[in-house]
Structure formats: C-alpha cells, structure tokens
Write a protein that holds these residues in place. Structure first.
Motif, PDB file in Angstrom:
ATOM      1  N   LYS A 180     -25.186  56.066  16.000  1.00 32.59           N
ATOM      2  CA  LYS A 180     -24.795  57.147  16.614  1.00 32.59           C
ATOM      3  C   LYS A 180     -24.638  58.303  15.842  1.00 32.59           C
ATOM      4  N   THR A 181     -25.505  59.278  16.169  1.00 38.54           N
ATOM      5  CA  THR A 181     -25.253  60.497  15.215  1.00 38.54           C
ATOM      6  C   THR A 181     -24.011  60.988  14.781  1.00 38.54           C
ATOM      7  N   ARG A 182     -23.183  61.112  16.029  1.00 35.03           N
ATOM      8  CA  ARG A 182     -21.678  61.922  15.658  1.00 35.03           C
ATOM      9  C   ARG A 182     -20.801  60.822  14.884  1.00 35.03           C
ATOM     10  N   GLU A 183     -21.031  59.529  15.113  1.00 38.27           N
ATOM     11  CA  GLU A 183     -20.250  58.566  13.960  1.00 38.27           C
ATOM     12  C   GLU A 183     -20.723  58.742  12.768  1.00 38.27           C
ATOM     13  N   LEU A 211     -30.212  67.170   0.340  1.00 40.23           N
ATOM     14  CA  LEU A 211     -30.155  65.599  -0.127  1.00 40.23           C
ATOM     15  C   LEU A 211     -29.509  64.958   1.172  1.00 40.23           C
ATOM     16  N   PHE A 212     -28.269  65.638   1.708  1.00 41.98           N
ATOM     17  CA  PHE A 212     -27.722  64.754   2.761  1.00 41.98           C
ATOM     18  C   PHE A 212     -28.282  64.757   4.096  1.00 41.98           C
ATOM     19  N   THR A 213     -29.473  65.799   4.199  1.00 36.23           N
ATOM     20  CA  THR A 213     -30.062  65.582   5.490  1.00 36.23           C
ATOM     21  C   THR A 213     -31.158  64.442   5.388  1.00 36.23           C
ATOM     22  N   PHE A 265      -9.619  63.918   7.723  1.00 33.80           N
ATOM     23  CA  PHE A 265     -10.354  64.183   8.968  1.00 33.80           C
ATOM     24  C   PHE A 265      -9.348  63.701  10.059  1.00 33.80           C
ATOM     25  N   MET A 266      -9.229  64.449  10.814  1.00 35.48           N
ATOM     26  CA  MET A 266      -8.546  63.956  12.089  1.00 35.48           C
ATOM     27  C   MET A 266      -9.351  64.098  13.644  1.00 35.48           C
ATOM     28  N   THR A 267      -9.238  62.717  14.060  1.00 36.47           N
ATOM     29  CA  THR A 267      -9.800  62.140  15.223  1.00 36.47           C
ATOM     30  C   THR A 267      -9.274  63.303  16.420  1.00 36.47           C
ATOM     31  N   GLU A 268     -10.070  62.910  17.453  1.00 28.26           N
ATOM     32  CA  GLU A 268      -9.978  63.913  18.533  1.00 28.26           C
ATOM     33  C   GLU A 268      -8.557  63.772  19.246  1.00 28.26           C
ATOM     34  N   ARG A 269      -7.869  62.238  19.126  1.00 30.96           N
ATOM     35  CA  ARG A 269      -6.660  61.809  19.363  1.00 30.96           C
ATOM     36  C   ARG A 269      -5.605  62.424  18.561  1.00 30.96           C
ATOM     37  N   GLY A 293     -18.241  60.049   9.680  1.00 28.76           N
ATOM     38  CA  GLY A 293     -18.143  59.274   8.493  1.00 28.76           C
ATOM     39  C   GLY A 293     -18.495  59.948   7.535  1.00 28.76           C
ATOM     40  N   ALA A 294     -19.627  60.777   7.373  1.00 31.44           N
ATOM     41  CA  ALA A 294     -19.801  61.757   6.477  1.00 31.44           C
ATOM     42  C   ALA A 294     -18.581  62.747   5.819  1.00 31.44           C
ATOM     43  N   ILE A 295     -18.167  63.319   6.874  1.00 34.22           N
ATOM     44  CA  ILE A 295     -16.920  64.099   6.708  1.00 34.22           C
ATOM     45  C   ILE A 295     -15.893  63.376   6.155  1.00 34.22           C
ATOM     46  N   ARG A 296     -15.449  62.094   6.607  1.00 38.17           N
ATOM     47  CA  ARG A 296     -14.429  61.374   5.973  1.00 38.17           C
ATOM     48  C   ARG A 296     -14.747  60.949   4.680  1.00 38.17           C
ATOM     49  N   GLY A 297     -15.810  60.638   4.045  1.00 39.71           N
ATOM     50  CA  GLY A 297     -16.330  60.456   2.782  1.00 39.71           C
ATOM     51  C   GLY A 297     -16.261  61.601   2.015  1.00 39.71           C
TER      52      GLY A 297
END
Length: 450
Positions: free
Chosen positions: A57-60, A40-42, A79-83, A64-68
């Motif tokens: 952008k696929t990465r964004e 379903l996600f895919t 979720f922790m950004t790179e910085r 966003g999906a991980i944050r959700g």
C-alpha cells in the motif's frame, strides 16, 4: 483521451508532494542535493511498488518513510498516526483510553518507565523496568514509542495482551489487560504541618495552572505560610503550564525560560505574569531523575532567581521543545524545533538541573507490591539525544546491566521520605522567602555557582 502511465504519474506526484512539504516548512530554497535525494527516494519507492513480491500500500510506504526519516533525528521527534494526532487534545486534558503506563526505549528495548497509579497496568502488576516484548501478537523490537502507544491505546473495555520480561524471571509472562479511561490527576495537595503546605504536580496539562492556584488558595485558607512543591517523577508536558506555575512565585515580567531555534533570530522569551499572593512564601522544590522538561523549566527558573531551594537528585535533562505539525490525511509530525534555556542561559539538555542540596532516595532491584518506584533513566541514556551546546559532553563509562535496572522508590509514608523531610527541615525556621536560601549550606551554594 489522454492516457496516463500510473506508475510514472505516481512518481511525479510523490516528488511534487515531498517538494510541497519542503516548501510548506519554509525550505523552498533547498540545496540542489536535496532534490537529487528526492529522486533517489522516488526511484527506491518505484522499485518497491513494481518489484516487491506483494502489492504494497502506497500510504503505508510513505508513512514508513516518514518514520524512518524521523528516527534518524533525536528521540523526541516522531510521526503521529491519525489516532495519536486526534488523541493529542485528550493528552493535554489529562484523559485518554488505554492501560496507563509510561514507556521508553532502553537499550533498544521497549521498557516500562512507570505505571500510572491506580490504572489497569498498575492493577495488573506491571512494574517500572519491565521489558515489553510483545503487544498482542506484535513484537516491539522495531516499534517506535508512538507506534507502541498507538497499539496499547484503545476503546474502554477492550483487551490488550502484553508479553513482559522482568529481571529474575525464568521466562516472559503474558499480562491480559482491559483498557479503561485513564484520568491523570494533574495536582494533589495537603497540609504537612500547621503552616507547611504540600503540592504535587504529576504532569503539566492545560489546566495545571488553574489547579495549582486552587490548591494554593485552599491551603492558604488552612493556614499555609510555607510550601513544598513536589516535581518528582513529573515527565513534563505543556510549556505554557510551566510558565503559569512559575509565575505564581515570581515578580511580574521576570524571565522564566527562553527558547532558541536553529537561527540566532529564533529566540523567544517567556515572562512571568506575577502573583502577589504567593510570592513571599518560603519555598522548597523536590526533584529527581523522573523530573523532566516542564518540571525542569520550573525548577530552573526558581533556582536561577534564588526564589526556592531545590532538593533531591539530578533531573532528567530534557532541554528541547517539540512542535506538532498537521499533515495530510489527519496524521501529524512531532518535531524538535528549539532548545530551551533557564534565565541565566543554562541549557539542561543531557545534564539536567543540579539540586542545591542532594538527597538520594532508596533504590531497589525488584519492586514489591504497592511500592511506588521509577526507573532511573535520563536523557543522556537515550539513543540519538541532542548535544548540550553550553557544557562538554560527559563521556563516562557505560552503565553496567546492574545499574541499568536500578529503581528509585518514593516511600508512601511521609516520615520515611527523606527528601520531603529535608524540605520540612529547611522550611520550619523560615519566615520569609529569602530565609530558605540562607539555610542552604555554603558548600551547596558554591557548587551551584560553578
């Protein structure tokens, strides 16, 4: 040459990636519906990639999906950004570059919990309870705490604009703030009386145990025989640091705290290492609604062992433990993996530590310049908080808007600090560590045993 349909390949790669994550987290034997949900996600991802009005952008999209996904869990999983992931070590050391403000989500609005003393935010006039509407040109309504922190942090000398609304103002005001290196001093100490020492822990960092030991040694050399340990407005920090601090006042191999994961076999005990030098000091611990997490571990361990008297108000009530996992691309996942329990088996999740003697500080609606205030906010006020499995949920009526804005003030003058004065009153006649507990009113002891 073999031709590859990039869109189909992307979909298959994403399924493989997600299944790989599941296996990596020990979920290889996932239920069949899990894989159906991944389909379903895919499907949704492919629709967005193919049909969205612009080329995303696929990465964004994945981020966003991980944050959700994490936003559907408790408020401490994120979720922790790179910085943010890179700066994690700086946070442990108590040093980072930004504006110096503790934030939280209150009634779905990003809110200043407390500016850190003598930081750019503090000097600019940001106050506890301020609602942060915009960071630069970005509205904060849909931001997570991690995203907001990431936007406010930045290199020393750079500027960030915060649009602030404060109760009583006609309209929001913009605060331009120049970022700086924020050094959070973990421990402060001084002598209060001829033989009463005072140690304040502002945050539990990697070196807090060593700093406390240094403070106690210095105070002992100055004649300290009794101690006030101030954990008020300490948001917590590292679990190991809380065990180190507790160990200084408990016999060796005393249970300080235990963690319990999802399964019964996931229990982990943390024992004290013991310290002969400070074990017999009469001890009073100060707490309030701003005392959270590691602060509550220390207060709970010392209370359960009857090693100290706890004075103040009900603590925050964060009884969960987060583990940080690295992900591909230099980002990270902060996930709640266990709950912690005091030695007697109490979970403080949502309920906090009840002081042996309740002493309330003055409250204010609007802070005056120079006042040290903290918004009264507890775990149970946060959206999606975890339930407490040892006590019934308190379903009291919702706070009124007026109550939501209550700020607690810690007086700058020790003589006006009624919680501190109560601690001194308890310690003055004490000779041995057990004498302080004897001075607790019978009614308070009975309340503790309920």
């Amino acid at each position: 040459m073999i031709k590859i349909n990039k869109r189909k390949f992307l979909g298959l790669a994403l399924i493989a990636l997600l299944i790989g994550i599941l296996i990596g987290q020990g979920l290889a034997q996932a239920k069949p519906e899990t894989y159906e949900d991944l389909k379903l996600f895919t499907q949704a991802l492919e629709l967005v990639k193919n049909k969205y009005v612009e080329d995303p952008k696929t990465r964004e999209l994945i981020y966003g999906a991980i944050r959700g996904m994490l936003s559907s869990l408790d408020p401490h999983s994120s979720f922790m950004t790179e910085r943010a992931y890179k700066e994690m070590d700086m946070d442990i050391r108590g040093e980072f570059q930004g504006v110096g403000i503790e934030i939280g989500i209150k009634n779905s609005q990003l809110t200043a919990i407390s500016p850190i003393e003598d930081t750019p935010a503090d000097r600019a006039g940001i106050a506890a309870g301020d609602k942060i509407l915009k960071i630069n040109d970005d509205w904060t309504k849909e931001l997570t705490i991690e995203e907001a922190v990431d936007k406010m942090r930045g290199a020393k000398g750079t500027k960030v604009r915060l649009l602030i609304y404060r109760e009583g103002w006609d309209k929001p005001r913009e605060f331009p703030i120049i970022r700086d290196v924020i050094k959070v001093q973990s421990v402060k100490y001084k002598m209060l009386d001829t033989d009463i020492g005072y140690v304040k822990i502002r945050q539990f960092q990697g070196q807090t145990g060593a700093e406390i030991e240094k403070a106690l040694k210095t105070l002992t050399e100055k004649g300290m025989k009794k101690l006030v340990l101030d954990l008020r407005n300490d948001p917590g920090g590292m679990l190991d640091a809380s065990v180190d601090v507790s160990s200084m006042f408990l016999p060796k191999d005393t249970l300080v705290v235990y963690l319990q994961g999802r399964n019964a076999s996931d229990r982990k005990d943390f024992m004290s290492t013991g310290s002969e030098l400070y074990r017999q000091y009469p001890l009073v611990v100060l707490v309030n609604a701003g005392s959270a997490s590691a602060s509550e571990i220390v207060a709970g361990a010392l209370q359960d062992s009857r090693r100290a008297v706890i004075v103040g108000t009900q603590t925050f009530g964060k009884g969960s433990v987060q583990t940080v996992y690295p992900l591909e691309g230099g980002v990270g996942l902060r996930l709640t993996t266990a709950k912690y329990y005091t030695p007697s088996g109490r979970s403080i999740q949502n309920v906090g530590i009840t002081p042996d003697i309740e002493v309330k500080l003055p409250t204010v609606k609007e802070p005056k310049e120079g006042e040290s205030v903290h918004m009264i906010l507890r775990e149970k006020d946060l959206d999606r908080h975890l339930k407490n499995d040892t006590v019934k949920e308190d379903h009291k009526k919702q706070k009124s808007a007026e109550e939501d804005l209550t700020l607690e003030m810690v007086p700058k003058d020790d003589k006006d600090d009624i919680q501190l004065q109560k601690a001194i009153e308890l310690l003055q006649p004490a000779v041995n560590s057990s004498d302080v507990v004897k001075n607790v009113p019978v009614s308070a002891q009975k309340e503790k045993q309920k």
